[in-house]
Design a protein around this motif. Structure first.
Motif, short mmCIF file in Angstrom:
data_model
loop_
_atom_site.label_atom_id
_atom_site.label_comp_id
_atom_site.label_asym_id
_atom_site.label_seq_id
_atom_site.Cartn_x
_atom_site.Cartn_y
_atom_site.Cartn_z
N ASN A 1 0.73 -1.33 -0.11
CA ASN A 1 -0.10 0.15 0.02
C ASN A 1 0.81 1.13 -0.14
O ASN A 1 1.68 1.33 0.74
N VAL A 2 0.64 2.12 -0.98
CA VAL A 2 1.20 3.53 -0.72
C VAL A 2 0.08 4.59 -0.41
O VAL A 2 -0.83 4.98 -1.09
N SER A 3 0.46 4.92 0.64
CA SER A 3 -0.70 5.85 1.61
C SER A 3 -0.09 6.83 2.49
O SER A 3 1.09 6.45 2.86
N SER A 4 -0.81 7.76 3.21
CA SER A 4 -0.43 8.26 4.28
C SER A 4 -0.84 7.67 5.53
O SER A 4 -0.45 7.97 6.57
N ASN A 5 -1.72 6.64 5.49
CA ASN A 5 -2.14 5.80 6.63
C ASN A 5 -2.76 6.88 7.58
O ASN A 5 -2.79 6.81 8.54
N THR A 6 -3.56 7.93 7.03
CA THR A 6 -4.65 8.77 7.59
C THR A 6 -5.89 8.86 7.03
O THR A 6 -5.97 8.42 6.11
N SER A 7 -6.96 9.15 7.93
CA SER A 7 -8.19 9.02 7.59
C SER A 7 -8.71 10.47 7.80
O SER A 7 -8.80 11.14 8.71
N VAL A 8 -9.48 10.84 6.50
CA VAL A 8 -9.89 12.46 6.59
C VAL A 8 -11.29 12.56 5.99
O VAL A 8 -11.49 11.73 4.70
N SER A 9 -12.41 13.00 6.67
CA SER A 9 -13.46 12.96 5.95
C SER A 9 -13.59 14.11 4.92
O SER A 9 -12.71 15.19 4.95
N LEU A 10 -14.44 14.03 3.84
CA LEU A 10 -14.26 15.15 2.85
C LEU A 10 -15.01 16.44 3.64
O LEU A 10 -14.63 17.72 2.99
#
Length: 309
Positions: free
Chosen positions: A232-241
């Motif tokens: 996986n290439v990601s920031s490993n953070t979760s942000v709502s729209l």
């Protein structure tokens, strides 16, 4: 290193091509310009205008003799995959097979394949690890995962090395809201035009946004690392729209009032990818936080469109 980059006139591919050239690699871009843009080829890259499904692709391989292929060419729209599933498979599955055949017939050492978080479908836990069940909700997710299986088979049968990079939501300069645009590009396009951004759903759905520079660095690392790896290439953070719009409002100095519309079929409610495997296998970590990445993207939009936000 001789590197063939399919889809190299697109958002992600062109940024990768520029970075590879700056590092001293010899680059050939292949693009049919269905969504790629001439203006993205700022550095005078050698480019062949051709479809990846064309028989002539094999001659391109023979002439250039690449050591590595970075296969970015793809149909990337979930919505379009639902409306035109045959086109979706023609590009993403058949096109990848044509590229793989060119690799094995011409002694290519390695293919780097950008896959997608869409292959996982509805997550049973967050953040999603690579071992998560594969259960795509859209045709797009199916046609991004199927090439992963072909790539692994080509490795077993013919020894073609690979690294598969499952991207979260990529954003940044050169992303076209009308072509391969993600939600950030679409929001910025609306904002720059003085229009209200449109949110599909209630805005509480979450995404894992990764800046283009971090994606480019993962590809550069994969040239020599990540053998036979899927990461996986990601920031490993979760942000709502809704949170995303609040951050954009802070940056532009305006409170943004979105228009809420119905959810789009095939979209995932929540997404966050665990990036620990990429950190370990590629000696890579994301460097750009969301606010910095958004600010950099806004600067690009202002320069390219000469619009003051």
């Amino acid at each position: 290193m001789r590197i063939l980059i399919t889809g190299g006139a697109g958002f992600i591919g062109s940024n990768i091509a520029d970075a590879c050239k700056k590092d001293g690699h010899e680059i050939l871009i292949v693009d049919n310009f269905s969504t790629g843009l001439e203006k993205n080829l700022e550095y005078g890259h050698q480019c062949v205008r051709i479809d990846i499904n064309a028989d002539e692709m094999q001659q391109v391989f023979r002439d250039f003799k690449p050591e590595v292929v970075i296969h970015n060419a793809a149909q990337v729209s979930v919505g379009r995959s639902l409306k035109e599933p045959l086109l979706d498979q023609e590009i993403n599955i058949r096109g990848t097979l044509n590229i793989l055949q060119g690799c094995v017939d011409n002694g290519v050492r390695k293919i780097i394949y950008p896959s997608s978080a869409a292959v996982y479908g509805l997550p049973s836990y967050l953040p999603i690890k690579e071992s998560h069940t594969i259960n795509p909700e859209s045709f797009y997710g199916i046609t991004k995962y199927t090439p992963e299986l072909y790539i692994k088979s080509f490795n077993k049968l013919y020894g073609l090395d690979y690294t598969i990079l499952r991207y979260s939501n990529v954003y940044g300069p050169r992303q076209d809201p009308r072509g391969e645009g993600g939600v950030i590009a679409i929001f910025l396009d609306k904002i720059s035009r003085g229009e209200r951004p449109v949110v599909l759903g209630d805005g509480y759905q979450t995404r894992d946004f990764i800046f283009i520079d971090d994606v480019v660095n993962a590809n550069l690392a994969s040239l020599c690392l990540g053998s036979q790896g899927t990461v996986n290439v990601s920031s490993n953070t979760s942000v709502s729209l809704n949170e995303l719009l609040n951050i954009l409002g802070e940056i532009v100095g305006n409170s943004l009032s979105p228009i809420y519309e119905e959810e789009r079929p095939g979209d995932i409610r929540d997404s966050q990818l665990d990036n620990s495997c990429a950190i370990q296998m590629l000696s890579w970590t994301p460097q750009i936080d969301l606010k910095t990445g958004l600010s950099n993207t806004l600067i690009y939009y202002n320069k390219s469109r000469k619009v003051l936000l």
